[in-house]
Design a protein around this motif. Structure first.
Motif, PDB file in Angstrom:
ATOM      1  N   UNK A 492       0.823  -1.207   0.000  1.00 58.52           N
ATOM      2  CA  UNK A 492       0.000   0.000   0.000  1.00 58.52           C
ATOM      3  C   UNK A 492       0.855   1.256   0.000  1.00 58.52           C
ATOM      4  N   UNK A 493       1.899   1.296   0.821  1.00 53.16           N
ATOM      5  CA  UNK A 493       2.745   2.482   0.885  1.00 53.16           C
ATOM      6  C   UNK A 493       3.442   2.722  -0.452  1.00 53.16           C
ATOM      7  N   UNK A 494       3.901   1.654  -1.080  1.00 52.64           N
ATOM      8  CA  UNK A 494       4.543   1.801  -2.374  1.00 52.64           C
ATOM      9  C   UNK A 494       3.599   2.381  -3.408  1.00 52.64           C
ATOM     10  N   UNK A 495       2.362   1.907  -3.425  1.00 51.10           N
ATOM     11  CA  UNK A 495       1.382   2.439  -4.365  1.00 51.10           C
ATOM     12  C   UNK A 495       1.049   3.889  -4.043  1.00 51.10           C
ATOM     13  N   UNK A 496       0.988   4.232  -2.762  1.00 49.23           N
ATOM     14  CA  UNK A 496       0.755   5.635  -2.370  1.00 49.23           C
ATOM     15  C   UNK A 496       1.830   6.546  -2.964  1.00 49.23           C
ATOM     16  N   UNK A 497       3.082   6.179  -2.756  1.00 51.07           N
ATOM     17  CA  UNK A 497       4.186   6.975  -3.294  1.00 51.07           C
ATOM     18  C   UNK A 497       4.106   7.048  -4.823  1.00 51.07           C
ATOM     19  N   UNK A 498       3.808   5.914  -5.448  1.00 47.79           N
ATOM     20  CA  UNK A 498       3.792   5.871  -6.906  1.00 47.79           C
ATOM     21  C   UNK A 498       2.662   6.734  -7.478  1.00 47.79           C
ATOM     22  N   UNK A 499       1.484   6.676  -6.874  1.00 50.06           N
ATOM     23  CA  UNK A 499       0.364   7.483  -7.362  1.00 50.06           C
ATOM     24  C   UNK A 499       0.640   8.971  -7.200  1.00 50.06           C
ATOM     25  N   UNK A 500       1.191   9.344  -6.047  1.00 52.31           N
ATOM     26  CA  UNK A 500       1.521  10.758  -5.843  1.00 52.31           C
ATOM     27  C   UNK A 500       2.582  11.206  -6.842  1.00 52.31           C
ATOM     28  N   UNK A 501       3.566  10.341  -7.077  1.00 51.41           N
ATOM     29  CA  UNK A 501       4.620  10.666  -8.036  1.00 51.41           C
ATOM     30  C   UNK A 501       4.044  10.759  -9.452  1.00 51.41           C
TER      31      UNK A 501
END
Length: 582
Positions: A492-501
């Motif tokens: 989940x954290x990885x996807x959070x960072x990726x979506x924001x990026x």
């Protein structure tokens, strides 16, 4: 002879004191003669440093007096003192002197190419080594490429002098390309260098072998000029074998090691005093020399109790960092590193453990805000991984990938984006290999480092490439989340960072109508209580501060685009995340 040389220097000093500026040329020549003798006595290197420092000042005075001997003497004295500092583990000071020496040699080469081109090429190569030892690989590469260019020019004018210098410069360039992970380029250059050295070999093999030995390249080993240094051909063979091993070319590796073994056995009959130095060089590149002179891959034993203690210290350091005790984490990680260093002094068996410990030290130093210290630890970890990759590629390759990721982050944090991008690209290439072999455990790491690569690309103004990278990241995380059902969700954290990026990258390339969707998807994920159920979610290693900064900007940007309600939603969620992260 050294005592007589000292007497000559003292006599020149006496004359200079009696008649100032009348005997500087004699004093400079006497100092150079003394320095040549001291070079052969490692225990007297502190004296040698003082002699060369005096020579620098003497020739500076000659330059100010506009004497013709001044500039050549100053350039040579600076270059020799820089070499000594590099050998003595003082690369920063060596770099400063080497930069000045190169500048002077450039002027001399402009005035008299026949006399100074070879000296300029050597000085450029030496500067390249000092820069590489400081982790400035891009700058080092520029200087080493320039050295090759100068040598090609010299070889065209004077083949007898230029060809040996060109072969030497190519070795230096190939070694640095390998250190940067540019293996295919390194292999091509090193093959060229080896072939040139073969053509230059003397018909009398024994005499030719001894003649090939040169003063050691600064920073390449903690060796001394007295130990003569290993020939460029030897260095090239070891470096080539290392790069070929990393790419899986086993047959050619054995050919390189066979050639190195033959040369070693012939040479050691002539110069048995070089055994210790040659063994150290072999270990540096991940090889060993057996009692019968065979060069191959080592199988060193590791003391299980010592290894267990190192692993315990590393685990404790990481846990202290997770608990917020950064000072204690750093000191514990340093204890692990020092244990490994002591073991490595006795043999190479703990080199991999040292690389792992240095990597862990770099992590806790970075999480504690010590970015410069973390960079030094990361750079050393990467260099050690490259040396040990030959001996155990399956074991070392994952650590090298981790260490490169850390190195890229440290370089970026310290404002060195070009070098950061090189490390990040190599890191991603390694993780692609690892994920292809083991997708279950390595795909999450590939997604993470791809997201970092996207950021590094942006820092280098490669915005379309950055967007393509982060789009791949989002696709990978969606796939990983669809395949798993763990609670808490590890991706989940990885996807959070990726979506924001992704939202940032879309905004950067002007695709404003596509920014809203990934930004709001990130906020929907963040609004779920799931992330906060993970006790490590807010740890410094997860870069929550960076996520907060990105989401804060996106909230403002969405408002600017006319999405006022969504902008307020993003801002509120971001403030809630920031409060929890304090």
């Amino acid at each position: 002879m050294i005592d007589e040389a000292y007497q000559q220097v003292e006599e020149c000093r006496r004359r200079e004191r009696a008649e100032p500026d009348r005997h500087l040329e004699e004093l400079g020549a006497a100092l150079f003669q003394l320095s040549a003798l001291l070079t052969g006595v490692p225990d007297r290197f502190p004296e040698l440093d003082g002699v060369l420092a005096e020579a620098v000042e003497v020739y500076r005075r000659l330059v100010r007096a506009r004497k013709p001997e001044g500039l050549p003497g100053l350039a040579l004295a600076l270059d020799q003192r820089a070499r000594l500092m590099g050998i003595s583990g003082r690369p920063a000071e060596a770099r400063e002197l080497a930069v000045e020496a190169v500048g002077h040699f450039r002027r001399l080469a402009d005035d008299d190419p026949d006399a100074a081109l070879a000296l300029l090429a050597t000085a450029l190569s030496n500067l390249g080594y000092h820069l590489a030892e400081l982790g400035l690989h891009h700058e080092a590469l520029e200087r080493l490429r320039e050295a090759v260019t100068v040598c090609r020019c010299l070889a065209a004018r004077n083949p007898a002098e230029g060809e040996p210098e060109l072969a030497s410069a190519l070795v230096a360039l190939g070694v640095n390309l390998g250190a940067m992970g540019r293996r295919e380029e390194a292999i091509e250059v090193l093959r060229d260098a080896i072939e040139r050295h073969r053509r230059l070999a003397d018909a009398d093999l024994d005499e030719g072998l001894v003649a090939l030995f040169r003063v050691p390249q600064p920073g390449s080993l903690n060796a001394t000029p007295h130990e003569s240094g290993l020939s460029d051909r030897w260095v090239a063979l070891f470096a080539l074998a290392r790069e070929l091993t990393a790419l899986g070319h086993a047959d050619e590796v054995q050919s390189c090691l066979g050639e190195a073994t033959a040369h070693y056995r012939q040479l050691i009959r002539i110069r048995p005093d070089l055994h210790t130095y040659m063994l150290a060089l072999a270990r540096r590149y991940g090889f060993t020399i057996t009692d019968d002179g065979h060069i191959g891959l080592p199988t060193p034993p590791v003391a299980p109790d010592l290894l267990a203690r190192v692993q315990e210290l590393n685990s404790q350091a990481l846990q202290f960092s997770r608990d917020g005790s950064h000072g204690l984490a750093v000191s514990t990680a340093r204890d692990a590193v020092e244990l490994c260093r002591e073991a490595v002094r006795a043999g190479p068996g703990m080199t991999f453990a040292l690389a792992r410990s240095l990597h862990n030290l770099s992590l806790v130093e970075s999480w504690g805000g010590k970015q410069s210290d973390a960079l030094a630890s990361s750079d050393e970890a990467v260099r050690l991984c490259r040396r040990t990759l030959v001996a155990a590629p399956d074991l070392v390759r994952p650590l090298l990938a981790e260490a490169l990721d850390a190195l890229a982050g440290r370089l970026s944090a310290l404002g060195r984006p070009a070098e950061s991008l090189v490390a990040a690209e190599e890191c991603v290439a390694l993780y692609r290999q690892l994920a292809e072999a083991d997708p279950t455990s390595k795909l999450p790491s590939l997604a993470r480092v791809l997201n970092s690569l996207s950021i590094r690309l942006t820092e280098n103004e490669r915005h379309q490439d950055s967007l393509a990278a982060v789009q791949e990241v989002v696709a990978l995380y969606r796939r990983l989340r669809a395949d798993g059902a763990a609670d808490p969700d590890p991706h989940l954290l990885g996807l959070l960072h990726a979506l924001a990026n992704l939202a940032l990258r879309l905004a950067r390339v002007g695709r404003d109508d596509e920014v809203l969707a990934p930004a709001m998807e990130a906020i929907d994920l963040l609004s779920d209580p799931g992330p906060y159920q993970d006790p490590d979610f807010l740890h410094a290693s997860n870069n929550i501060a960076g996520l907060v900064e990105t989401l804060t900007w996106l909230g403002q940007y969405l408002t600017y685009l006319g999405h006022r309600r969504e902008g307020r939603v993003v801002t509120r969620a971001t403030k809630r995340l920031a409060r929890r992260a304090r």
